[in-house]
Design an enzyme around this catalytic site. Sequence first.
Site, mmCIF file in Angstrom:
data_model
loop_
_atom_site.group_PDB
_atom_site.id
_atom_site.type_symbol
_atom_site.label_atom_id
_atom_site.label_comp_id
_atom_site.label_asym_id
_atom_site.label_seq_id
_atom_site.Cartn_x
_atom_site.Cartn_y
_atom_site.Cartn_z
ATOM 1 N N ARG A 265 0.827 -1.211 0.000
ATOM 2 C CA ARG A 265 0.000 0.000 0.000
ATOM 3 C C ARG A 265 0.859 1.258 0.000
ATOM 4 O O ARG A 265 0.473 2.282 -0.556
ATOM 5 C CB ARG A 265 -0.948 0.001 1.209
ATOM 6 C CG ARG A 265 -2.074 1.042 1.088
ATOM 7 C CD ARG A 265 -2.934 1.117 2.326
ATOM 8 N NE ARG A 265 -4.145 1.918 2.083
ATOM 9 C CZ ARG A 265 -4.879 2.463 3.032
ATOM 10 N NH1 ARG A 265 -4.554 2.300 4.302
ATOM 11 N NH2 ARG A 265 -5.950 3.178 2.733
ATOM 12 N N SER B 279 -8.002 7.085 -0.409
ATOM 13 C CA SER B 279 -7.784 5.644 -0.435
ATOM 14 C C SER B 279 -8.653 5.054 0.660
ATOM 15 O O SER B 279 -8.568 5.462 1.819
ATOM 16 C CB SER B 279 -6.306 5.314 -0.192
ATOM 17 O OG SER B 279 -6.090 3.916 -0.253
ATOM 18 N N SER B 280 -9.503 4.093 0.305
ATOM 19 C CA SER B 280 -10.529 3.601 1.217
ATOM 20 C C SER B 280 -9.939 2.814 2.378
ATOM 21 O O SER B 280 -8.795 2.352 2.344
ATOM 22 C CB SER B 280 -11.518 2.712 0.456
ATOM 23 O OG SER B 280 -12.089 3.405 -0.613
ATOM 24 N N GLN B 281 -10.745 2.626 3.404
ATOM 25 C CA GLN B 281 -10.370 1.813 4.554
ATOM 26 C C GLN B 281 -10.099 0.386 4.100
ATOM 27 O O GLN B 281 -10.955 -0.240 3.458
ATOM 28 C CB GLN B 281 -11.490 1.847 5.588
ATOM 29 C CG GLN B 281 -11.204 1.073 6.850
ATOM 30 C CD GLN B 281 -12.335 1.202 7.859
ATOM 31 O OE1 GLN B 281 -13.319 1.908 7.624
ATOM 32 N NE2 GLN B 281 -12.203 0.526 8.983
ATOM 33 N N PHE C 160 -18.077 7.499 1.215
ATOM 34 C CA PHE C 160 -17.080 7.648 0.161
ATOM 35 C C PHE C 160 -17.103 9.059 -0.407
ATOM 36 O O PHE C 160 -18.111 9.771 -0.327
ATOM 37 C CB PHE C 160 -17.356 6.666 -0.981
ATOM 38 C CG PHE C 160 -16.905 5.255 -0.723
ATOM 39 C CD1 PHE C 160 -15.671 4.811 -1.181
ATOM 40 C CD2 PHE C 160 -17.704 4.359 -0.033
ATOM 41 C CE1 PHE C 160 -15.245 3.514 -0.951
ATOM 42 C CE2 PHE C 160 -17.299 3.061 0.200
ATOM 43 C CZ PHE C 160 -16.058 2.636 -0.264
#
Length: 338
Positions: free
Chosen positions: A45, A100-102, A241
């Site tokens: 990541r 950037s999502s969880q 989101f």
Amino acid sequence: MDAERGDPAGPAAAVAERERLVRGIERGGGLRDARWRAAFAAVPREAFVPVFHDSVLGGYERLSGDDADPLRRAAWLRGVYQDAPLALRVDDEGRLVSSSSQPSLMALMLEELEVTDGCRVLEVGTGSGYNAALLTHRLGASRVTTVDLEEEITAPARERLAAAGFRPYVVTGDGALGCPSRAPFDRIIATCSLGAVPTAWPRQCAADAVILAPLGTGLLKLRVAPDGRAEGRFLPTPVYFVPLRTPGRAAGADGAYEVDAVGLGLPREALGDDRFRFLLDIGAAGLLPQEAYVLWRRERRPRRERYGVTVEGDRQWFWLDDPSGPYAWELGGYPNGA
């Protein structure tokens, strides 16, 4: 201790943080599919988030992997591998433009997508490129297409993907229009919030395709029939989101319907209940707040999974319990034929 292991943000530290994140997602019940676990364990990541903006009182603090201060680099790496969303781009007015999502939510969504070997996937909302890398690790580059609105997002994502060894098809364009040149798709996944389902998406799907997308603060899972009709229910999980942006529409214009219920005379117990706010937001186009409250009480405060959406041609509607039942409300679509 060698130099690599002595660097608090070096490769060894990154591997340890990645393993910690994967274990944490597993403890929470995620990554039940070994192939998705392998993807999260393998994809770095940190390669996709060289910089992020940490929320602090009064705004955001920039954290970077190339900071000269080793303590700040260590803070950056810890932040990258927190199970939390990360702010990637913030506009001049302090509004979040790209994130950037969880990771645990990404894992849930990828597993709910029900991919199988050979599936062709369209991702709407490239962001950092990390989710596209996970998809590519699982399916191969030729099977993954990812689209975002601005070259300022897609160009660095494309570069980071290639540098990490992943080469999905990265498109700069209006995500609401899908990507007809790469259709048909077996799966469509959106990593941005919608106010309605773009009708272009079911039209670009193969029969029995799955569309997974945040609608308002709910996560909607549709299955596409051979005749192009798409229908499905919301998952129980609340989601938040960055809204889908399309040309000529400001950030936030494509997200959930927002209703200011303050001063409408609604009880505090309803206004403070996430289940009621969900109904109020999604049903705003065809349901007055007072009507929403009466329905919510009558139907015993329904949870997200009792609601669903049907998309049929240019028409779509939001419903409770039954798509042909008494509780159904029209949803607006996107302009420019989407």
